[in-house]
Motif scaffolding. Structure first.
Motif, PDB file in Angstrom:
ATOM      1  N   UNK A  17       0.810  -1.219   0.000  1.00 15.14           N
ATOM      2  CA  UNK A  17       0.000   0.000   0.000  1.00 15.14           C
ATOM      3  C   UNK A  17       0.844   1.270   0.000  1.00 15.14           C
ATOM      4  N   UNK A  18       2.116   1.168   0.397  1.00 11.34           N
ATOM      5  CA  UNK A  18       2.975   2.338   0.537  1.00 11.34           C
ATOM      6  C   UNK A  18       3.617   2.706  -0.797  1.00 11.34           C
ATOM      7  N   UNK A  19       3.432   3.958  -1.222  1.00 13.11           N
ATOM      8  CA  UNK A  19       3.974   4.431  -2.496  1.00 13.11           C
ATOM      9  C   UNK A  19       5.329   5.113  -2.341  1.00 13.11           C
ATOM     10  N   UNK A  20       5.500   5.845  -1.261  1.00 14.45           N
ATOM     11  CA  UNK A  20       6.762   6.558  -1.071  1.00 14.45           C
ATOM     12  C   UNK A  20       6.870   7.135   0.327  1.00 14.45           C
ATOM     13  N   UNK A  21       8.112   7.337   0.774  1.00 12.40           N
ATOM     14  CA  UNK A  21       8.374   7.924   2.084  1.00 12.40           C
ATOM     15  C   UNK A  21       9.508   8.934   1.931  1.00 12.40           C
ATOM     16  N   UNK A  22       9.305  10.145   2.462  1.00 14.32           N
ATOM     17  CA  UNK A  22      10.384  11.126   2.461  1.00 14.32           C
ATOM     18  C   UNK A  22      10.597  11.663   3.878  1.00 14.32           C
ATOM     19  N   UNK A  23      11.802  12.152   4.108  1.00 15.70           N
ATOM     20  CA  UNK A  23      12.170  12.717   5.412  1.00 15.70           C
ATOM     21  C   UNK A  23      12.530  14.181   5.220  1.00 15.70           C
ATOM     22  N   UNK A  24      11.932  15.040   6.053  1.00 13.98           N
ATOM     23  CA  UNK A  24      12.226  16.476   6.017  1.00 13.98           C
ATOM     24  C   UNK A  24      12.804  16.858   7.375  1.00 13.98           C
ATOM     25  N   UNK A  25      14.009  17.411   7.381  1.00 12.61           N
ATOM     26  CA  UNK A  25      14.650  17.788   8.633  1.00 12.61           C
ATOM     27  C   UNK A  25      14.546  19.289   8.860  1.00 12.61           C
ATOM     28  N   UNK A  26      14.447  19.665  10.117  1.00  7.27           N
ATOM     29  CA  UNK A  26      14.329  21.079  10.475  1.00  7.27           C
ATOM     30  C   UNK A  26      15.593  21.829  10.095  1.00  7.27           C
ATOM     31  N   UNK A  27      15.386  22.972   9.460  1.00  5.49           N
ATOM     32  CA  UNK A  27      16.507  23.863   9.181  1.00  5.49           C
ATOM     33  C   UNK A  27      16.566  24.902  10.289  1.00  5.49           C
ATOM     34  N   UNK A  28      17.749  25.298  10.671  1.00  5.06           N
ATOM     35  CA  UNK A  28      17.930  26.176  11.831  1.00  5.06           C
ATOM     36  C   UNK A  28      17.076  27.438  11.746  1.00  5.06           C
ATOM     37  N   UNK A  29      17.007  28.045  10.562  1.00  6.89           N
ATOM     38  CA  UNK A  29      16.300  29.317  10.425  1.00  6.89           C
ATOM     39  C   UNK A  29      14.881  29.162   9.879  1.00  6.89           C
TER      40      UNK A  29
END
Length: 288
Positions: A17-29
């Motif tokens: 069922x899973x099509x894709x996974x992405x990771x977004x990391x916090x940027x300091x500013x």
């Protein structure tokens, strides 16, 4: 933190069922990009019981959020622009899992920004612009200047977003940085409205004078999607056109947009007789 989170997405990546996974990391500013979370995991699935499912995690002094979103919900966000962060997440995120290049193809489509997708988004943004502008003008004419100011700031924001879309780009969270490069005239209007030392009444008066032409010059493109749909049959009543599968996305802004286009001679009102003496149905057709 990735080692801690890996079991969460590895387990789900193995599911068909899973099509894709992405990771977004916090940027300091730019902590607001991730809603102050250190990491966002965005997972796109074919289907699930609810369009969006969220989970929050804590590890030592770090926090993470998992958003599981159906493909249909994602497409709706991209079409309507109702989730402003999603485009940047898709651009900025690191792909952790990609079934049959789903995520890569999605990024390519976003970069190419197909013309038809742009036409719908232009129509929706133009409708929001007209709503805010007309409401602001009505408040101004009744002397309610602070309410007028609020609506006009929003209308300029929609005008800025509209100019970005017209130029083939997706509006980012930092819209005015984009507008400054693409449409400096609109950026100057915005700056004059919020930075001028003139009384608020005078600022609004000058802006209304300057923006009438900007609005009218964009009406043909802004109304193109609605007029294209209406061109598929000769005559429409309001229920038919407002419930059309594409026009329904205009929501509460549709009625005011329709009246604006009648006023500007893009749409013609046609009176159709009813059984009541002297009473007519109000129907609409595009003016050729």
């Amino acid at each position: 933190m990735e080692d801690i989170l890996r079991p969460i997405y590895q387990e789900r990546a193995s599911q068909d069922n899973t099509l894709g996974i992405i990771k977004i990391e916090k940027k300091h500013k730019a902590a607001t990009l991730t809603d102050t979370f250190d990491v966002i995991l965005l997972m796109i699935v074919k289907e699930q019981d609810q369009p969006v499912y969220n989970k929050h995690y804590q590890y030592e002094d770090k926090k993470a959020a998992l958003h599981i979103v159906t493909e249909q919900q994602l497409n709706e966000w991209l079409l309507l622009g109702s989730n402003r962060k999603i485009v940047e997440w898709l651009y900025e995120g690191k792909i952790l899992f990609d079934r049959n290049d789903y995520m890569e193809n999605l990024r390519i489509e976003l970069e190419e920004f197909p013309f038809y997708g742009r036409k719908i988004k232009i129509g929706l943004e133009f409708a929001k612009l007209i709503r805010r502008y007309m409401d602001g003008k009505a408040f101004f004419e009744t002397g309610q200047y602070l309410d007028a100011f609020n609506h006009i700031v929003h209308s300029l924001h929609h005008l800025g977003r509209l100019s970005i879309i017209e130029n083939g780009f997706h509006p980012e969270l930092t819209v005015w940085n984009q507008v400054k490069q693409i449409e400096p005239e609109i950026f100057k209007l915005y700056e004059e409205l919020i930075k001028s030392e003139e009384p608020i009444e005078k600022r609004l008066e000058l802006l209304f004078l300057a923006s009438e032409f900007l609005l009218f010059s964009r009406t043909s493109d802004g109304a193109a999607h609605l007029l294209e749909v209406m061109g598929s049959q000769d005559l429409w009543n309001v229920d038919e056109i407002s419930k059309h599968p594409e026009i329904i996305h205009y929501g509460v802004d549709f009625g005011l947009l329709l009246e604006y286009l009648i006023e500007k001679d893009f749409i013609q009102v046609v009176e159709v007789e009813t059984k009541g003496h002297g009473l007519f149905h109000r129907c609409y057709r595009i003016r050729v």
